[in-house]
Design a protein around this motif. Structure first.
Motif, PDB file in Angstrom:
ATOM      1  N   GLY A 166      -6.418   9.077   5.079  1.00 48.96           N
ATOM      2  CA  GLY A 166      -7.294   8.232   4.278  1.00 48.96           C
ATOM      3  C   GLY A 166      -6.962   8.374   2.807  1.00 48.96           C
ATOM      4  N   GLY A 167      -7.965   8.230   1.975  1.00 50.12           N
ATOM      5  CA  GLY A 167      -7.768   8.351   0.528  1.00 50.12           C
ATOM      6  C   GLY A 167      -6.890   7.243  -0.012  1.00 50.12           C
ATOM      7  N   ASN A 168      -5.966   7.591  -0.868  1.00 45.35           N
ATOM      8  CA  ASN A 168      -5.071   6.604  -1.478  1.00 45.35           C
ATOM      9  C   ASN A 168      -3.884   6.241  -0.604  1.00 45.35           C
ATOM     10  N   ASP A 169      -3.732   6.912   0.532  1.00 49.69           N
ATOM     11  CA  ASP A 169      -2.613   6.611   1.430  1.00 49.69           C
ATOM     12  C   ASP A 169      -2.769   5.198   1.975  1.00 49.69           C
ATOM     13  N   ARG A 170      -1.703   4.434   2.005  1.00 52.47           N
ATOM     14  CA  ARG A 170      -1.751   3.015   2.363  1.00 52.47           C
ATOM     15  C   ARG A 170      -1.373   2.730   3.815  1.00 52.47           C
ATOM     16  N   ARG A 171      -0.989   3.735   4.581  1.00 53.29           N
ATOM     17  CA  ARG A 171      -0.430   3.473   5.918  1.00 53.29           C
ATOM     18  C   ARG A 171      -1.379   2.774   6.887  1.00 53.29           C
ATOM     19  N   ALA A 172      -2.668   3.058   6.824  1.00 56.69           N
ATOM     20  CA  ALA A 172      -3.596   2.389   7.750  1.00 56.69           C
ATOM     21  C   ALA A 172      -3.668   0.899   7.456  1.00 56.69           C
TER      22      ALA A 172
END
Length: 166
Positions: free
Chosen positions: A128-134
């Protein structure tokens, strides 16, 4: 963990229609008037796995290593409803569950589908957070334009949103 088998049939991801009590407070059965949207989204997600080869490929790159097909065919996964959630969706990886909130349902079935895909990416290990993979899983499933990712400018006509992090 693969798909469960009951009466000789492979189970698929479960939609809570009142036959499940989520361990997460406030996650409830999907109301009757919204079930068509979530069923459409699940059916269309299966269609994506057959028609967009990059969808399964992308999901296998996530930390969990499972394909979208694997997740959709996993009878231990549950989709619930959260009537007070302000976000489109949320995942509880400990219990392998997700909830979809009223904002997604209000926009419509394509947003419900994009939310389902996004949350399945989290179940498959996308942080989650700033990660864009989802959110990039939504793009890999054909629900956005590559130009949105490269420019960072959201096309309001697609469910993919380049501004959404985890």
């Amino acid at each position: 963990m693969g798909a469960g088998v009951a009466n000789g049939r492979v189970q698929m991801m479960q939609i809570n229609i009142g036959d499940h009590v989520s361990p997460r407070a406030g996650w409830l059965a999907v109301p009757n008037n919204l079930r068509d949207q979530i069923r459409w989204a699940r059916t269309h997600a299966f269609r994506i796995t057959r028609e967009i080869t990059g969808a399964n490929t992308y999901f296998r790159t996530l930390p969990g290593g499972r394909s979208l097909s694997d997740l959709l065919n996993d009878g231990s996964l549950w989709v619930n409803y959260d009537p007070v959630m302000l976000e489109f969706g949320r995942t509880n990886n400990v219990h392998r569950e997700m909830a979809i909130g009223i904002p997604a349902f209000r926009i419509g079935r394509w947003t419900v589908l994009a939310t389902l895909v996004h949350e399945l990416a989290h179940i498959n290990g996308a942080p989650g957070g700033n990660d864009r993979r989802a959110e990039e899983a939504v793009l890999a499933c054909g629900m956005g334009r590559r130009s949105e990712k490269t420019s960072g400018v959201d096309d309001p006509w697609t469910p993919y949103n380049p501004g959404i992090g985890g």
